[in-house]
Write an enzyme that holds these catalytic residues in place. Sequence first.
Site, PDB file in Angstrom:
ATOM      1  N   ASP A 129       9.963  35.843   3.856  1.00 19.52           N
ATOM      2  CA  ASP A 129      11.374  35.472   3.822  1.00 19.52           C
ATOM      3  C   ASP A 129      11.913  35.721   2.416  1.00 19.52           C
ATOM      4  OD1 ASP A 129      13.851  34.501   4.514  1.00 19.52           O
ATOM      5  OD2 ASP A 129      13.315  32.416   4.098  1.00 19.52           O
TER       6      ASP A 129
ATOM      7  N   TRP B 176      11.626  25.552   1.958  1.00 17.67           N
ATOM      8  CA  TRP B 176      13.024  25.326   2.345  1.00 17.67           C
ATOM      9  C   TRP B 176      12.990  24.571   3.675  1.00 17.67           C
ATOM     10  CZ3 TRP B 176      16.162  28.801   5.842  1.00 17.67           C
ATOM     11  CH2 TRP B 176      17.525  28.519   5.771  1.00 17.67           C
TER      12      TRP B 176
ATOM     13  N   LYS C 266      23.235  35.930  -1.121  1.00 15.13           N
ATOM     14  CA  LYS C 266      23.234  35.629  -2.555  1.00 15.13           C
ATOM     15  C   LYS C 266      23.459  36.892  -3.378  1.00 15.13           C
ATOM     16  CE  LYS C 266      20.927  32.213  -0.554  1.00 15.13           C
ATOM     17  NZ  LYS C 266      21.170  30.812  -0.401  1.00 15.13           N
TER      18      LYS C 266
HETATM   19  C1  LMR Z   1      19.708  26.761  -0.105  1.00 16.34           C
HETATM   20  O1  LMR Z   1      18.480  26.655  -0.040  1.00 16.34           O
HETATM   21  O2  LMR Z   1      20.406  25.969  -0.749  1.00 16.34           O
HETATM   22  C2  LMR Z   1      20.398  27.911   0.568  1.00 16.34           C
HETATM   23  O3  LMR Z   1      19.464  28.746   1.148  1.00 16.34           O
HETATM   24  C3  LMR Z   1      21.474  27.480   1.489  1.00 16.34           C
HETATM   25  C4  LMR Z   1      20.969  26.824   2.733  1.00 16.34           C
HETATM   26  O4  LMR Z   1      21.368  27.277   3.802  1.00 16.34           O
HETATM   27  O5  LMR Z   1      20.202  25.871   2.660  1.00 16.34           O
END
Ligand code: LMR
Length: 398
Positions: free
Chosen positions: A212, A131, A247
């Site tokens: 996480d 991420w 979520k």
């Molecule tokens: C995502 O990965 O889309 C979510 O965790 C929202 C974000 O804050 O990026």
Amino acid sequence: MFQHVEQYAGDPILGLMDKFASDSRNDIKVNLGVGVYYTEDGKLPVLECVKAAEAQIANPPRPRGYLPMDGLKGYQQACQNLLLGKDSQAVVEGRVATIATLGGSGALKIGAEFIHQWFPAAKCYVSNPTWGNHISIFEGSGIEVGKYPYYDAATIGVKFDEMCEFFKTLNENDVVLLHPCCHNPTGVDLSDEQWDIVLDIIKDKKLIPFMDIAYQGFGENMESDAHAIRRAVELGLPVFISNSFSKNLSLYGERVGGLSVVAPSQDEACRVLGQLKSTVRRIYSSPPAHGGAVVDTVMNDEVLFEQWLGEVYEMRDRIRDMRQKLHDLLSAKLPERDFSYFIKQRGMFSFTGLTTEQVVRLREEFAVYMVENGRMCIAGLNNKNIEYVANAMAEVLK
Ligand code: LMR
């Protein structure tokens, strides 16, 4: 005065939400970008357990004082029960420091600040890919960030041996950022056996695991999605855990997350908690009251808790259903291609392997929005839009 201020390029995920909102093709547009669960009707749900909790909280209306810096006790307990299990030895021994945070992002930020202050030589290693905000948050706290091998496009699996070998090269107290379930962005997880091997290496090399977990309940179930965390604690590792209720309670805007640190002793947990509170104080003082009260109420009421589990599993099952349907539709349209990854991956996301050009075409020609790295949020699909999406994907994949 501000000529030297650089333009912000925008966030690859949240920026997409703005683009989607301003797209005037309202009758066809489909949002598969941000990690948000939508119902079969394409709506953001308010869970029944949340409605019931809010009704309780509202009657009589509660005064809105400041919460403690670390949040409500019942909230902290809820995080610990979910993450570590109800009978966790570490909790019984008072070795877990937990604070309520501003979402999972807030938990990561407080954790990163703590690591930078108390382990200044530590580097942080994130999966390749991860991420994007993981990197921004740790770098933003002054920590050098590296990447460990993870996703294998050739097998649509994990480069497990490479990952293990890489971990063996790291230095004591380096941080490894791990996704215990529903890996973001790939949807590709380690098996329990693989976790056990990785955690043995982490223990051996004296690394610090930072887990996480933002999608607990969306993989298998609440318990097995926490396997990696519980195994790490069993092994006696010092563990950082950031969790999110965005979520699984559909409370995105309430900013409800938590940071837990499992320490070797009660005394150390107490020191850590004090420093986490001090970090909270200097950044935002205290967490939000309303979301905190909702989480506390749902998690500590047996009936609401059971209702909640049912609602999470309903979301999980609808996503699985959409995975299967998209797989079937695309396999019928392009039989020479293998779409089994849609079924194998877990959680909200699927890493589709679509190139940036293909993702841009989907957006511009078909108003289908996905993250440019090829990540699709399956939770945005429903029976009304899935055929349209499958047709559009088949078109750009031809
Ligand atoms: C995502 O990965 O889309 C979510 O965790 C929202 C974000 O804050 O990026």
